[in-house]
Enzyme design. Sequence first.
Site, PDB file in Angstrom:
ATOM      1  N   ILE A  57       0.834  -1.227   0.000  1.00 35.84           N
ATOM      2  CA  ILE A  57       0.000   0.000   0.000  1.00 35.84           C
ATOM      3  C   ILE A  57       0.859   1.263   0.000  1.00 35.84           C
ATOM      4  O   ILE A  57       0.355   2.376  -0.107  1.00 35.84           O
ATOM      5  CB  ILE A  57      -0.970   0.021   1.205  1.00 35.84           C
ATOM      6  CG1 ILE A  57      -0.214  -0.179   2.535  1.00 35.84           C
ATOM      7  CG2 ILE A  57      -2.091  -0.989   1.023  1.00 35.84           C
ATOM      8  CD1 ILE A  57      -1.070   0.021   3.776  1.00 35.84           C
ATOM      9  N   GLY A  58       2.140   1.118   0.115  1.00 32.96           N
ATOM     10  CA  GLY A  58       2.967   2.322   0.095  1.00 32.96           C
ATOM     11  C   GLY A  58       4.433   1.953   0.206  1.00 32.96           C
ATOM     12  O   GLY A  58       4.784   0.783   0.303  1.00 32.96           O
TER      13      GLY A  58
ATOM     14  N   GLY B 118       8.035   3.120   2.219  1.00 34.13           N
ATOM     15  CA  GLY B 118       8.671   3.955   3.240  1.00 34.13           C
ATOM     16  C   GLY B 118      10.155   4.016   2.978  1.00 34.13           C
ATOM     17  O   GLY B 118      10.663   3.437   2.003  1.00 34.13           O
ATOM     18  N   GLU B 119      10.864   4.723   3.862  1.00 29.67           N
ATOM     19  CA  GLU B 119      12.304   4.884   3.672  1.00 29.67           C
ATOM     20  C   GLU B 119      13.019   3.548   3.766  1.00 29.67           C
ATOM     21  O   GLU B 119      14.007   3.293   3.082  1.00 29.67           O
ATOM     22  CB  GLU B 119      12.864   5.831   4.739  1.00 29.67           C
ATOM     23  CG  GLU B 119      14.220   6.395   4.378  1.00 29.67           C
ATOM     24  CD  GLU B 119      15.012   6.870   5.605  1.00 29.67           C
ATOM     25  OE1 GLU B 119      16.205   7.131   5.451  1.00 29.67           O
ATOM     26  OE2 GLU B 119      14.432   6.972   6.706  1.00 29.67           O
TER      27      GLU B 119
ATOM     28  N   LYS C 106       5.011  -2.875   7.973  1.00 30.49           N
ATOM     29  CA  LYS C 106       6.149  -2.123   7.427  1.00 30.49           C
ATOM     30  C   LYS C 106       7.305  -3.080   7.370  1.00 30.49           C
ATOM     31  O   LYS C 106       7.597  -3.785   8.358  1.00 30.49           O
ATOM     32  CB  LYS C 106       6.505  -0.952   8.354  1.00 30.49           C
ATOM     33  CG  LYS C 106       5.439   0.135   8.409  1.00 30.49           C
ATOM     34  CD  LYS C 106       5.952   1.311   9.244  1.00 30.49           C
ATOM     35  CE  LYS C 106       4.989   2.466   9.201  1.00 30.49           C
ATOM     36  NZ  LYS C 106       5.476   3.636   9.901  1.00 30.49           N
TER      37      LYS C 106
ATOM     38  N   ASP D 234       6.990  15.801  14.541  1.00 36.37           N
ATOM     39  CA  ASP D 234       6.598  15.779  13.123  1.00 36.37           C
ATOM     40  C   ASP D 234       5.104  15.554  12.986  1.00 36.37           C
ATOM     41  O   ASP D 234       4.653  14.809  12.107  1.00 36.37           O
ATOM     42  CB  ASP D 234       7.384  14.693  12.382  1.00 36.37           C
ATOM     43  CG  ASP D 234       7.336  14.909  10.861  1.00 36.37           C
ATOM     44  OD1 ASP D 234       6.887  15.988  10.413  1.00 36.37           O
ATOM     45  OD2 ASP D 234       7.733  13.988  10.133  1.00 36.37           O
TER      46      ASP D 234
HETATM   47  N1  ADE Z   1       0.083   3.412   5.757  1.00 35.13           N
HETATM   48  C1  ADE Z   1       1.036   3.457   6.687  1.00 35.13           C
HETATM   49  N2  ADE Z   1       0.593   2.876   7.805  1.00 35.13           N
HETATM   50  C2  ADE Z   1      -0.644   2.464   7.563  1.00 35.13           C
HETATM   51  C3  ADE Z   1      -1.590   1.819   8.343  1.00 35.13           C
HETATM   52  N3  ADE Z   1      -1.342   1.522   9.569  1.00 35.13           N
HETATM   53  N4  ADE Z   1      -2.756   1.553   7.791  1.00 35.13           N
HETATM   54  C4  ADE Z   1      -2.998   1.915   6.543  1.00 35.13           C
HETATM   55  N5  ADE Z   1      -2.152   2.532   5.773  1.00 35.13           N
HETATM   56  C5  ADE Z   1      -0.966   2.785   6.286  1.00 35.13           C
END
Ligand code: ADE
Length: 984
Positions: free
Chosen positions: A627-628, A630-631, A653, A746
């Site tokens: 879904i994404g 990160g670093e 993550k 932040d």
């Molecule tokens: N993106 C980063 N953390 C997330 C999370 N806990 N739930 C959904 N999208 C995310």
Amino acid sequence: MSLRTRSCLLSLFLGVVFSRLSLCNQVVLLDTTSVLGELGWKTYPINGWDAITVMDEHNRPIHTFQVCNVMEPNQNNWLHSNWIPRQAAHRIYVELRFTLRDCNSIPWVSGTCKETFNLFYHETDDAHGIKFKPPLFTKIDTIAADESFTQMDLGDRILKLNTEVREVGPISRKGFYLAFQDIGACIALVSVRVYYKKCPFTLINLASFPDTVPRVDSTSLVEVRGACIDHAEEKETPKLFCGVDGAWLVPLGKCVCSVGYQEVGGTCVACRPGFYKANPETNCTKCPPHSFSYGEGAFVCRCEKGFYRAKKDPPTMACTRPPSPPRNLMFSMNDTCLMLEWTPPLDTGGRRDLTYNVLCKRCSPEPSRCQLCEEELRFLPRPLGLTNTTVTIVDFAAHANYTFEIESLNGVSGLSSFPRQVAIITVSTDQGGPSRVGGLKKDWASPSSIALSWQQPEQMLPVAEYEIKYYEKEHEQLSYSSTRTKAPSVIVSGLKPATWYVFSVRTRTAGGHSSYSPKFEYQTTGDSSDMAPDQGQVLVIATASVGGFTLLIILTLFLLITGRCQWYFKAKMTSEDKRRTTCQNGHVPFPGVKTYVDPDTYEDPTQAVHEFTKEIDPPRIRIERVIGAGEFGEVCSGRLRTPGKKEIAVAIKTLKGGYVEHQRRDFLREASIMGQFDHPNIIRLEGVVTKSRPVMIVVEYMENGSLDSFLRQHDGHFTVIQLVGMLRGIASGMKYLSDMGYIHRDLAARNTLVNSNLVCKVSDFGLSRVLEDDPEAAYTTTGGKIPIRWTAPEAIAYRKFSSASDAWSYGIVMWEVMSYGERPYWEMSNQDVILSIEEGYRLPAPMGCPVALHQLMLHCWQKERNHRPKFTDIVTFLDKLIRNPSSLLPLVEDLQSLPESPVEEMDYPMFISVGDWLDSIKMSQYKSSFMAAGFNTLDSVARMSIEDVRRTGVELIGHQRRIVSCIQTLQLQLLHEQEKGFHV
Ligand code: ADE
């Protein structure tokens, strides 16, 4: 007074000096011309002086003494007077009138004829004659004639009379003799007058001064004090000085006629009947109206029957009487106010000090059962001593009959025994207005605030607002403050510590106001010794005028009492314990409150991971999709199974392969932090995978992802209450973090996640790493990487991060939320943002933003970090807004009147033209549209409504929103400049 004295007075010089040498200032001791009988003076020898008495035309004797032995040598002829009493004289004057023959006019007398004679005197107390002996006598002078006569003069019958005056003194014996020695002259002594001088009795300035003999010593004056004449009194001590010549000198002081008398021709004459004189300095005057004086010399006139003079009335004032009753007494009433109005009495009694008293009687249906009721009611301005012909009555009971008596009074009302004259009206309050609120109670108090709540009254019409009236108990009713709220609760702020206040509340509905609730007294708490005066108190004032009413929301929040780090673990502590008590950035944990422990304080960060996280067995995790990114690696969604529990959605993550140890440590630091938290608005850590690859952090899944993109995707979709609910959640999470001593550094909408229930949770922990990871973070001149737009100025300038700097960031998040994810400060560069913040510029309210929320933002953005609200304050405030949604109705763009004092320290830059302004808000493209629509001055722009903006041709909603927001700021700017005395 003798005729002579009068004639003397006539000859006075009124000013300084009396007439000189007039007879009135002489006391005659001897005058030979006025002695009717024999003089009895003696001569030696017998053939010397001759006494010759002739009769004048009135048959009065003229005593003369003559001698003329000019042919014979060695003449020594004496003539001496009788004993002359000195009286009061110290110095006497001898006036001689005589004729003397010119020796040259007598043939054959040369050598023996003389043209002088000698004058002598002898002082003695013995009045009974002396045996004459020339040596007893003292010579006064040789007397010569100014003019001597000749034979021819005799022929022509011309008498050349000489007058010579000689002064003798000082004399002190009781009397004296005079003697005249002839040594061969031809003399006729026609008269001898002996006198002394005095300052004569006189009247001057209504004072009398007696005859006064001057001092012998010619250099000093005799000071004489005058006596006021009859019916006169001293104004200033009257004085005169008697000069040596018998002249009065230098009048000082004066008398004035007493009351009842006036000066007429130097005397005091009684006032006639019908006249009076009350003041010594005035004249008699006619008695004032309604008063009279029968006798003479009245100093005051007596009042006619039925008329009076008040104690302070001057006697010059007419006598007056009490006024007649007020007329045309009427009442008008709404639900909270009863107004009585009347017209002044026909007869004011002749006075101007007219006042009115209102007496209230509350009567039950039985006619005789009336009781006084002034105490129960509140009269505005007061019940007694009214000077206007109206009074407003509040706090009256519903369903009651009040009888009001209005009495007109003046300064002599108390003197008259005549029955009071009143106007009466009976008012029934049985009109079904809004009912009173009840059950006012204190929720909490701080040194400067008291939170109150009360029961909503049961009534048909909804409550539009509550008005809370309060005042310091000690200064009862001197003045009071009031505030309004739409919720049945309020935080009254700006109070003094440890002070009792009296509160009462009333409602306003479409039907008007209720009466005030009974009064309740509550006290603020005492001052905390370790609080700076302003600290701990944040005032949020939202003032708006919507549809004709003003909403004032005051929030005063209080500071948690701070102190030095309190060691709440007992004596012997492990290093772990020590870590637990370490305050992050000086944070002070509270006894019994779980405290955040910085994983960096562990020598081995893995230990922190073990301590604060749970290791998840990887087979329990099912990764579903990415879904994404990160670093450290991808972020996936998935499912987590826990034995005995329902499978849950999670976000995973991952730490991508090929990492070095410090990357692993940094990656897991976030888990070590997150693992310490347990709060519904903080992203929950489910666990970590560290014992197998890939290393993973598993957290609860947030269906709606990050808040900023979520809002951008749903622009305008939520109600204000929903947005405030989100903000409340974030604030609550931040309160939890700050209570634990964790500083986020932040906080931003992008670092907040939203679940399917719109619950927002704070995420992205990890201190420095967070900032490295954050695309918004930029390097500052001091070398740090900071998300400039979200960060408080002191954190940017000198890395002073604190919960207060988090509060600043929270204000920015509020702005992001209320603008549906707009980028703070739009396209302004980071440098411009820093500069404009420094200059006092603050983000304007987003379009549709309730005043209350923008005010809260502005408070979060106070330059002085101690003035910013604490998160606990923010949560309390937002809770109130949520409980009382109408408080969110006033929107900034609805402002008809501007807040009186938007935010302290606010100082906006000035624009010169509309073009400059549009440039500054990055809306330059609308310059020509604005000009074409006639909005060519900043003043006209400041008055633009959203409709005006649309009509001007701004079609994009985002642009409309930005322009309207900036108009709010412009209004503040203009107001600010006006206050500073500038003109746009
Ligand atoms: N993106 C980063 N953390 C997330 C999370 N806990 N739930 C959904 N999208 C995310």
